[in-house]
Design a protein around this motif. Structure first.
Motif, PDB file in Angstrom:
ATOM      1  N   PRO A 177       6.509  20.482  -9.630  1.00 17.65           N
ATOM      2  CA  PRO A 177       7.024  19.917  -8.368  1.00 17.65           C
ATOM      3  C   PRO A 177       6.280  18.684  -7.898  1.00 17.65           C
ATOM      4  O   PRO A 177       6.774  17.954  -7.039  1.00 17.65           O
ATOM      5  CB  PRO A 177       6.855  21.078  -7.370  1.00 17.65           C
ATOM      6  N   GLN A 178       5.086  18.454  -8.447  1.00 13.07           N
ATOM      7  CA  GLN A 178       4.297  17.281  -8.043  1.00 13.07           C
ATOM      8  C   GLN A 178       4.553  16.067  -8.935  1.00 13.07           C
ATOM      9  O   GLN A 178       3.971  15.006  -8.713  1.00 13.07           O
ATOM     10  CB  GLN A 178       2.799  17.620  -8.081  1.00 13.07           C
ATOM     11  N   ILE A 179       5.420  16.209  -9.935  1.00  8.37           N
ATOM     12  CA  ILE A 179       5.700  15.104 -10.857  1.00  8.37           C
ATOM     13  C   ILE A 179       7.041  14.480 -10.516  1.00  8.37           C
ATOM     14  O   ILE A 179       8.059  15.160 -10.442  1.00  8.37           O
ATOM     15  CB  ILE A 179       5.707  15.600 -12.319  1.00  8.37           C
ATOM     16  N   HIS A 180       7.046  13.172 -10.307  1.00 13.40           N
ATOM     17  CA  HIS A 180       8.252  12.442  -9.934  1.00 13.40           C
ATOM     18  C   HIS A 180       8.372  11.241 -10.869  1.00 13.40           C
ATOM     19  O   HIS A 180       7.473  10.397 -10.917  1.00 13.40           O
ATOM     20  CB  HIS A 180       8.177  11.980  -8.480  1.00 13.40           C
ATOM     21  N   ALA A 181       9.479  11.158 -11.612  1.00 13.79           N
ATOM     22  CA  ALA A 181       9.635  10.087 -12.594  1.00 13.79           C
ATOM     23  C   ALA A 181      10.957   9.370 -12.409  1.00 13.79           C
ATOM     24  O   ALA A 181      11.967   9.983 -12.045  1.00 13.79           O
ATOM     25  CB  ALA A 181       9.539  10.642 -14.009  1.00 13.79           C
ATOM     26  N   GLU A 182      10.945   8.077 -12.670  1.00  8.95           N
ATOM     27  CA  GLU A 182      12.159   7.261 -12.650  1.00  8.95           C
ATOM     28  C   GLU A 182      12.296   6.643 -14.023  1.00  8.95           C
ATOM     29  O   GLU A 182      11.462   5.848 -14.446  1.00  8.95           O
ATOM     30  CB  GLU A 182      12.036   6.164 -11.585  1.00  8.95           C
ATOM     31  N   LEU A 183      13.367   7.045 -14.740  1.00  9.76           N
ATOM     32  CA  LEU A 183      13.553   6.586 -16.111  1.00  9.76           C
ATOM     33  C   LEU A 183      14.656   5.558 -16.259  1.00  9.76           C
ATOM     34  O   LEU A 183      14.855   5.010 -17.334  1.00  9.76           O
ATOM     35  CB  LEU A 183      13.850   7.782 -17.029  1.00  9.76           C
ATOM     36  N   PHE A 184      15.417   5.289 -15.202  1.00  8.44           N
ATOM     37  CA  PHE A 184      16.483   4.301 -15.236  1.00  8.44           C
ATOM     38  C   PHE A 184      17.488   4.549 -16.335  1.00  8.44           C
ATOM     39  O   PHE A 184      17.913   3.639 -17.029  1.00  8.44           O
ATOM     40  CB  PHE A 184      15.927   2.881 -15.356  1.00  8.44           C
ATOM     41  N   ARG A 185      17.892   5.816 -16.516  1.00 11.16           N
ATOM     42  CA  ARG A 185      19.033   6.117 -17.390  1.00 11.16           C
ATOM     43  C   ARG A 185      20.195   6.325 -16.461  1.00 11.16           C
ATOM     44  O   ARG A 185      20.157   7.172 -15.580  1.00 11.16           O
ATOM     45  CB  ARG A 185      18.774   7.393 -18.200  1.00 11.16           C
ATOM     46  N   LEU A 186      21.237   5.554 -16.634  1.00 12.86           N
ATOM     47  CA  LEU A 186      22.314   5.603 -15.654  1.00 12.86           C
ATOM     48  C   LEU A 186      23.663   5.751 -16.311  1.00 12.86           C
ATOM     49  O   LEU A 186      24.012   5.013 -17.233  1.00 12.86           O
ATOM     50  CB  LEU A 186      22.309   4.339 -14.800  1.00 12.86           C
ATOM     51  N   ALA A 187      24.416   6.678 -15.820  1.00 11.89           N
ATOM     52  CA  ALA A 187      25.785   6.842 -16.303  1.00 11.89           C
ATOM     53  C   ALA A 187      26.683   5.839 -15.628  1.00 11.89           C
ATOM     54  O   ALA A 187      26.464   5.457 -14.498  1.00 11.89           O
ATOM     55  CB  ALA A 187      26.273   8.261 -16.026  1.00 11.89           C
TER      56      ALA A 187
ATOM     57  N   THR B 109       4.285  13.807 -20.828  1.00  9.91           N
ATOM     58  CA  THR B 109       3.699  14.768 -21.767  1.00  9.91           C
ATOM     59  C   THR B 109       2.241  15.046 -21.419  1.00  9.91           C
ATOM     60  O   THR B 109       1.794  16.200 -21.423  1.00  9.91           O
ATOM     61  CB  THR B 109       3.803  14.237 -23.210  1.00  9.91           C
ATOM     62  N   SER B 110       1.510  13.990 -21.097  1.00  5.62           N
ATOM     63  CA  SER B 110       0.101  14.156 -20.726  1.00  5.62           C
ATOM     64  C   SER B 110      -0.038  14.950 -19.429  1.00  5.62           C
ATOM     65  O   SER B 110      -0.935  15.784 -19.289  1.00  5.62           O
ATOM     66  CB  SER B 110      -0.573  12.787 -20.570  1.00  5.62           C
ATOM     67  N   LEU B 111       0.843  14.704 -18.484  1.00  3.76           N
ATOM     68  CA  LEU B 111       0.785  15.435 -17.211  1.00  3.76           C
ATOM     69  C   LEU B 111       1.029  16.925 -17.427  1.00  3.76           C
ATOM     70  O   LEU B 111       0.381  17.766 -16.803  1.00  3.76           O
ATOM     71  CB  LEU B 111       1.816  14.862 -16.230  1.00  3.76           C
ATOM     72  N   ARG B 112       1.956  17.241 -18.334  1.00  2.00           N
ATOM     73  CA  ARG B 112       2.204  18.651 -18.635  1.00  2.00           C
ATOM     74  C   ARG B 112       0.997  19.274 -19.327  1.00  2.00           C
ATOM     75  O   ARG B 112       0.633  20.424 -19.067  1.00  2.00           O
ATOM     76  CB  ARG B 112       3.459  18.792 -19.490  1.00  2.00           C
ATOM     77  N   THR B 113       0.361  18.511 -20.224  1.00  2.00           N
ATOM     78  CA  THR B 113      -0.834  18.997 -20.915  1.00  2.00           C
ATOM     79  C   THR B 113      -1.961  19.257 -19.923  1.00  2.00           C
ATOM     80  O   THR B 113      -2.716  20.235 -20.053  1.00  2.00           O
ATOM     81  CB  THR B 113      -1.299  17.976 -21.974  1.00  2.00           C
TER      82      THR B 113
ATOM     83  N   ASP C 160       0.327  14.299  -6.069  1.00  2.00           N
ATOM     84  CA  ASP C 160       1.702  14.012  -6.446  1.00  2.00           C
ATOM     85  C   ASP C 160       1.668  12.764  -7.313  1.00  2.00           C
ATOM     86  O   ASP C 160       1.023  11.764  -6.947  1.00  2.00           O
ATOM     87  CB  ASP C 160       2.555  13.766  -5.210  1.00  2.00           C
ATOM     88  N   VAL C 161       2.348  12.824  -8.456  1.00  2.00           N
ATOM     89  CA  VAL C 161       2.304  11.708  -9.408  1.00  2.00           C
ATOM     90  C   VAL C 161       3.691  11.079  -9.506  1.00  2.00           C
ATOM     91  O   VAL C 161       4.667  11.757  -9.827  1.00  2.00           O
ATOM     92  CB  VAL C 161       1.836  12.180 -10.796  1.00  2.00           C
ATOM     93  N   TYR C 162       3.761   9.783  -9.242  1.00  2.00           N
ATOM     94  CA  TYR C 162       5.003   9.018  -9.354  1.00  2.00           C
ATOM     95  C   TYR C 162       4.865   8.081 -10.549  1.00  2.00           C
ATOM     96  O   TYR C 162       3.902   7.299 -10.629  1.00  2.00           O
ATOM     97  CB  TYR C 162       5.265   8.211  -8.086  1.00  2.00           C
ATOM     98  N   VAL C 163       5.833   8.154 -11.473  1.00  2.00           N
ATOM     99  CA  VAL C 163       5.759   7.379 -12.714  1.00  2.00           C
ATOM    100  C   VAL C 163       7.036   6.578 -12.904  1.00  2.00           C
ATOM    101  O   VAL C 163       8.142   7.114 -12.802  1.00  2.00           O
ATOM    102  CB  VAL C 163       5.562   8.308 -13.940  1.00  2.00           C
ATOM    103  N   CYS C 164       6.896   5.283 -13.191  1.00  2.00           N
ATOM    104  CA  CYS C 164       8.055   4.455 -13.519  1.00  2.00           C
ATOM    105  C   CYS C 164       7.640   3.388 -14.518  1.00  2.00           C
ATOM    106  O   CYS C 164       6.658   2.667 -14.311  1.00  2.00           O
ATOM    107  CB  CYS C 164       8.637   3.794 -12.264  1.00  2.00           C
ATOM    108  N   GLY C 165       8.390   3.296 -15.596  1.00  2.00           N
ATOM    109  CA  GLY C 165       8.085   2.304 -16.622  1.00  2.00           C
ATOM    110  C   GLY C 165       9.049   2.447 -17.778  1.00  2.00           C
ATOM    111  O   GLY C 165      10.020   3.216 -17.710  1.00  2.00           O
TER     112      GLY C 165
END
Length: 436
Positions: free
Chosen positions: A425-435, A415-419, A400-405
């Motif tokens: 389901p194992q990819i978890h990202a926090e992009l801090f885009r907030l409405a 993109t690299s993870l998809r490649t 499981d890969v957790y990415v934040c930056g």
């Protein structure tokens, strides 16, 4: 069935059923104008009204959707829905005016000026103008030039747009007031959306903060432009906060009430205190080091599904970039983590590695492997290309890969993870885009 599947199925059903009802109302109302332009314009008006209610629900921060889908992904949906509202708001009056101009055999401009003298129409046009302003500052080029606080303040205009849109709908929408059933439908739709917004954006946060009475317990500089704020309060264990989540933070008396920032928890919640760590970028974050101990804190949340609960297996890869290390650090501290853990921390230099001492201690305690990747990105220093990422973590597809930056870094990693064919389901990202 998993919670995300149920939530997505409910969303799809909600959209399909309402679109069927809207088209039925359009057909029952009969020809709304004497030509195709007018008919298209009226149909687009129905789409616009419905799209606005969907936007309200997307920013209402419904707990079910947040837990099942994640606030970050919902905010991405909000962005696309926002552009949908924009085009509908532009095209709806354009086609309506074209329809009247063709029917009356006068120019578009003359028809526009005549219709704009009617108050309900004028209110609708003002709403369109405000939508254009909000979208203009949301375009990525403009967004980069604005502070988060300024961007958020401009987005508050959307609440004015809602009010103007409802008034315009009441007085100008023949399909909305066709009969008692259509009136019940539209008022029910708006009542549901606005009730959700008021409940979860106002009532619940006010009740929560009245109960927990949060205060600043300590302010700790971590580096030249990074500071940690420790917050205490009553019964914080009842918040249900988890490592990896974030709150929307306000500091009454220190900043205006409308200034709110999403800061992740930089330490796993222990039921007694919360900690946020922020880099001085905007007005609010830069002023955190001046907070006084004992100052009142207003926190809305917790939000986000960037938690260990989303993990599919037992092996984990945590990737942090810059100040994005804060939720990664809290995840590393989470007692529920366990298993084989690798941490990749990308910074320009060792001096920029915030909370590095804590990360090293936690890695030792958990038996995790920590790699600090330094240096400016260049053709010879790109650790997150598919090949280099696979070299760092050969079994990455089993983790499981957790990415934040920062957004560019996170996007490149995704993109690299998809490649590399890491299962989605194992990819978890926090992009801090907030409405707002």
């Amino acid at each position: 069935m998993t919670q995300p599947f149920v939530a997505r199925a409910a969303i799809a059903t909600y959209l399909v059923v309402n679109l069927i009802v809207i088209h039925a109302m359009f057909l029952i109302a009969g020809p709304p104008a004497h030509n195709l332009f007018g008919q298209v314009g009226r149909l687009l008006g129905l789409y616009l009204a419905f799209a606005m209610t969907v936007q309200v629900l997307l920013v209402a921060r419904l707990p079910l959707l947040d837990r099942a889908i994640g606030m970050d992904r919902l905010t991405g949906w909000h962005r696309w829905a926002g552009f949908t509202v924009f085009w509908l708001a532009v095209l709806h009056p354009t086609f309506v005016i074209l329809g009247f101009a063709r029917y009356d055999r006068v120019s578009f401009l003359a028809t526009f000026l005549t219709l704009s003298k009617q108050v309900p129409v004028l209110l609708g046009l003002i709403a369109v103008a405000l939508i254009v302003v909000v979208v203009a500052v949301s375009v990525r080029i403009a967004r980069r030039r604005l502070s988060y606080e300024a961007w958020h303040a401009v987005h508050l205009l959307l609440y004015v747009v809602l009010l103007l849109g409802i008034v315009h709908q009441i007085y100008e929408g023949t399909a909305f007031t066709l009969n008692i059933l259509t009136q019940i439908y539209w008022w029910g739709l708006w009542t549901f959306a606005l009730a959700a917004l008021i409940t979860y954006r106002a009532i619940v946060p006010l009740m929560s903060n009245n109960r927990h009475r949060m205060r600043v317990a300590a302010v700790v500089p971590e580096s030249g432009d990074v500071v940690s704020v420790h917050v205490t309060g009553r019964d914080l264990h009842l918040l249900g906060a988890k490592a990896g989540q974030f709150f929307l933070w306000r500091f009454p008396g220190h900043n205006p009430w409308w200034q709110v920032n999403p800061f992740s928890l930089s330490a796993a919640p222990n039921g007694r205190s919360l900690r946020l760590t922020a880099k001085g970028i905007g007005t609010t974050s830069a002023g955190l080091r001046d907070l006084q101990v004992g100052a009142r804190v207003f926190a809305e949340g917790p939000y986000g599904s960037f938690t260990i609960d989303q993990r599919r297996g037992t092996a984990t890869l945590l990737i942090a970039g810059g100040i994005g290390v804060t939720p990664i650090r809290s995840l590393l501290e989470d007692p529920a983590l366990g298993g084989d853990v690798i941490v990749l921390y990308r910074v320009r230099s060792g001096a920029d590695a915030v909370l590095i001492g804590e990360l090293q201690n936690l890695a030792r305690e958990r038996g995790a492997r920590l790699h600090v990747l330094t240096g400016r990105t260049s053709p010879t220093n790109q650790p997150f290309t598919p090949a280099n990422l696979h070299a760092l973590v050969p079994d990455i597809t089993a983790r499981d890969v957790y990415v934040c930056g920062p957004f560019p870094l996170t996007s490149a990693i995704l993109t690299s993870l998809r490649t590399l064919k890491v299962p989605t389901p194992q990819i978890h990202a926090e992009l801090f885009r907030l409405a707002p």
